[in-house]
Design an enzyme around this catalytic site. Structure first.
Site, PDB file in Angstrom:
ATOM      1  N   ASP A 193      19.509 -47.197  -5.325  1.00 12.49           N
ATOM      2  CA  ASP A 193      18.215 -47.020  -4.670  1.00 12.49           C
ATOM      3  C   ASP A 193      18.278 -45.846  -3.701  1.00 12.49           C
ATOM      4  OD1 ASP A 193      17.547 -49.433  -5.884  1.00 12.49           O
ATOM      5  OD2 ASP A 193      18.028 -50.599  -4.093  1.00 12.49           O
TER       6      ASP A 193
HETATM    7  N1  URA Z   1      21.603 -53.336  -5.826  1.00 17.32           N
HETATM    8  C1  URA Z   1      20.541 -52.929  -5.107  1.00 17.32           C
HETATM    9  O1  URA Z   1      19.748 -53.732  -4.638  1.00 17.32           O
HETATM   10  N2  URA Z   1      20.368 -51.610  -4.915  1.00 17.32           N
HETATM   11  C2  URA Z   1      21.207 -50.677  -5.376  1.00 17.32           C
HETATM   12  O2  URA Z   1      20.999 -49.486  -5.151  1.00 17.32           O
HETATM   13  C3  URA Z   1      22.316 -51.120  -6.116  1.00 17.32           C
HETATM   14  C4  URA Z   1      22.490 -52.460  -6.324  1.00 17.32           C
END
Ligand code: URA
Length: 237
Positions: free
Chosen positions: A105
């Protein structure tokens, strides 16, 4: 042996249409030093030099990058600053394209792999292969004592999904800090797992490890190349 214009285009030097002009503007030579100006010439990429330099990783790329916060894992310019902006400009014009192996993310930092080897992307992102990914999270409330058993149970359902999460390994690091190792890559998986198991909001999330690879002390925003054989077919199976 492949056509020179195709090689140059695939490695991001120029388009196939531009190859003739590129060969006039740059000194492209064979192993014996003779200059080549014919874009249709069939050559061995390992022997070609461009302005005295070997071709830019003609066999492929596998990149380990320390993703900083604030960048997206997307090729779409409208989604904002991207992890691809951290790489050499020429790599953005390669074909096959360089792409992330799974995504982090925008507000997650840590270890991100990128490659132009689509078979590797499939192998390492398929839940069938159970590649462990280790995340360090801080959350907005104290985590309950039984949460490790919930993550390990293989029964945790994420909101809006029918199939439970695969068992995950939980290590408490403090009342509001933990390390979670998951073998899937569902959308916002770790954030949603903490929400589902403890109504906790993840405040910070950082990936420390992907399969056998550790981020170590690589500074945020930097990357290093890995050997293409890093994930041999047997160890990644
Ligand atoms: N899980 C998440 O919630 N976000 C990420 O970026 C990776 C794993």
């Amino acid at each position: 042996m492949r056509r020179l214009d195709q090689i140059l285009a695939n490695l991001g030097y120029c388009s196939r249409r531009e190859a003739r002009a590129y060969l006039k503007a740059h000194v492209v030579t064979h192993a014996n030093g003779t200059r080549e100006v014919d874009p249709a010439r069939k050559v061995d990429p390992a022997t070609v030099r461009v302005d005295g330099e070997p071709l830019d990783h003609p066999d492929g790329l596998l990149i380990l990058l320390h993703k900083p916060l604030g960048l997206v894992c997307s090729h779409e310019a409208r989604e904002g600053p991207s992890v691809y902006d951290l790489l050499p400009a020429r790599w953005r014009d390669r074909n096959p394209v360089v792409t992330t192996i799974g995504r982090l993310d925008k507000d997650t930092s840590g270890l991100l792999l990128l490659t132009d080897q689509s078979a590797l992307v499939h192998r390492l992102t398929s839940p069938r292969h159970h590649v462990p990914k280790r995340y360090r999270a801080t959350v907005d409330r104290d985590l309950p004592a039984g949460i490790g058993a919930v993550f390990a149970s293989g029964t945790l359902l994420l909101e809006g999904e029918d199939s439970p999460c695969q068992p995950a390994v939980y290590e408490a690091c403090g009342p509001r800090e933990a390390v979670l190792t998951v073998t899937e890559g569902r959308y916002h998986q770790v954030r949603r797992m903490f929400a589902a198991a403890a109504h906790a909001t993840v405040l910070t999330l950082h990936r420390e490890q992907f399969g056998p690879l550790l981020l170590g002390s690589l500074p945020a925003g930097t990357w290093k190349l890995l050997p293409l054989e890093t994930f041999d077919p047997v160890s990644a199976r």
